[in-house]
Design a protein around this motif. Structure first.
Motif, PDB file in Angstrom:
ATOM      1  N   PHE A 143       0.834  -1.206   0.000  1.00  0.00           N
ATOM      2  CA  PHE A 143       0.000   0.000   0.000  1.00  0.00           C
ATOM      3  C   PHE A 143       0.872   1.262   0.000  1.00  0.00           C
ATOM      4  CE2 PHE A 143      -2.680   3.274   1.967  1.00  0.00           C
ATOM      5  CZ  PHE A 143      -3.826   3.163   1.196  1.00  0.00           C
ATOM      6  N   CYS A 146       2.301   1.780  -3.417  1.00  0.00           N
ATOM      7  CA  CYS A 146       1.200   2.206  -4.285  1.00  0.00           C
ATOM      8  C   CYS A 146       0.914   3.695  -4.118  1.00  0.00           C
ATOM      9  CB  CYS A 146      -0.038   1.375  -3.967  1.00  0.00           C
ATOM     10  SG  CYS A 146      -1.553   1.990  -4.723  1.00  0.00           S
ATOM     11  N   TYR A 224      -3.903  -2.571  -5.951  1.00  0.00           N
ATOM     12  CA  TYR A 224      -4.360  -1.481  -5.088  1.00  0.00           C
ATOM     13  C   TYR A 224      -4.546  -0.199  -5.906  1.00  0.00           C
ATOM     14  CZ  TYR A 224      -2.895  -4.315  -1.032  1.00  0.00           C
ATOM     15  OH  TYR A 224      -2.737  -5.302  -0.081  1.00  0.00           O
ATOM     16  N   LEU A 280      -7.776  -6.449  -0.262  1.00  0.00           N
ATOM     17  CA  LEU A 280      -8.303  -5.786  -1.456  1.00  0.00           C
ATOM     18  C   LEU A 280      -9.637  -5.103  -1.165  1.00  0.00           C
ATOM     19  CD1 LEU A 280      -7.492  -8.391  -4.253  1.00  0.00           C
ATOM     20  CD2 LEU A 280      -6.482  -6.116  -3.978  1.00  0.00           C
ATOM     21  N   VAL A 283      -8.990  -2.008   0.933  1.00  0.00           N
ATOM     22  CA  VAL A 283      -8.520  -0.892   0.104  1.00  0.00           C
ATOM     23  C   VAL A 283      -9.685  -0.281  -0.665  1.00  0.00           C
ATOM     24  CG1 VAL A 283      -7.053  -0.258  -1.861  1.00  0.00           C
ATOM     25  CG2 VAL A 283      -6.163  -1.770  -0.090  1.00  0.00           C
TER      26      VAL A 283
END
Length: 308
Positions: A143, A146, A224, A280, A283
């Protein structure tokens, strides 16, 4: 505890960044955007190169921290010198009485905006804490990469537009409210069409791009990014417009919105962990909460502008 030896750098970094911020806002007031643009380029260059250079000596966390400080303080001298050359007479006229008068006039900024800024940072950092506690360090790594990859390039443009908008909005507010409303809508439309291209690319290609650029072990970061694409677009549009409530001196509404956004983020991730959802889905819930919050802010600013 391993960061304790480096805590002495915290006040150094805060002082340097605050000094830069003061001269940066002065440059905005003077519409000196070219000079600001150059300092932003210098900051980006210094942050990256210094972290790599110091890191090459295996300095560990010290290299990252020093690079961060150098990146956020680079260009301060350039802006300060420019301010002194262009406004020497005005700056010489500053005295304690005028400082106190200005502090009283704009007391809402430090008293309300400082708390709002703290909660704003908390709402952006809270996901990392949640992911670390409930989904593990691997998810935090995916994360974190990302977020950095998808937002870092856009934040340069977003910050620059925000500064120009702040300067123009402050100037137009003194003339006519309709001009400020036109600027608000015009800026939002342009940002939407500019941001639509990278957001669409993220939604379609990010899993493949992350796998190619960082290796197959980072492909989850691409998934993500795909989920966060709508939030990236809305955030890119609304972020530069976030100065609107400051210009209108409605810091209490800014604080209220930050509290609502923090509550949405905490609720979405708390619910995901309580129901044992996958990373997932967590997120996705986070993306939905943030998107909703930014859309709410856009509408709130427009409502205040229309009531002006």
């Amino acid at each position: 505890p391993k960061l304790r030896p480096y805590l002495w750098l915290l006040p150094v970094g805060v002082f340097g960044a605050s000094t830069y911020s003061a001269f940066n806002f002065w440059a905005i007031r003077e519409n000196n955007y070219k000079k600001i643009g150059w300092t932003k380029l210098i900051q980006g260059f210094m942050l990256t190169t210094s972290q790599i250079a110091i890191g090459s000596f295996k300095a560990g966390p010290l290299g990252l921290i020093l690079g961060q400080i150098l990146g956020h303080t680079s260009g301060t001298g350039n802006l300060a010198l420019s301010a002194w050359r262009q406004n020497k007479t005005i700056l010489k006229g500053v005295n304690l009485n005028k400082i106190v008068k200005a502090a009283r006039r704009y007391h809402r900024f430090p008293f309300i905006a400082s708390g709002s800024s703290f909660l704003d940072s908390l709402s952006l950092e809270a996901p990392l804490i949640f992911f670390a506690v409930f989904w593990g360090t691997s998810v935090v790594g995916w994360f974190g990469l990302c977020q950095r990859v998808i937002w870092a390039p856009l934040s340069v443009l977003s910050t620059s537009v925000s500064q120009v908008f702040f300067g123009e909005a402050s100037r137009l507010l003194l003339k006519e409210s309709n001009l400020l409303k036109n600027l608000y809508i015009r800026t939002a439309k342009k940002l939407f069409f500019i941001g639509l291209i990278p957001a669409s690319a993220l939604a379609i290609f990010s899993p493949w791009l992350f796998r190619i650029l960082f290796g197959p072990e980072w492909s989850q970061s691409g998934s993500y990014a795909q989920i966060l694409a709508p939030m990236v677009l809305v955030r890119f549009v609304v972020n530069p417009l976030s100065q609107t409530l400051n210009v209108l001196e409605r810091q209490e509404l800014q604080l209220l919105w930050v509290i609502i956004r923090l509550a949405l983020v905490m609720t979405s991730l708390g619910m995901a962990s309580a129901l044992n959802f996958s990373d997932l889905i967590a997120v996705a819930l986070f993306s939905g909460a943030m998107t909703s919050a930014y859309l709410l802010y856009f509408g709130l600013c427009w409502y205040v502008l229309c009531k002006k």
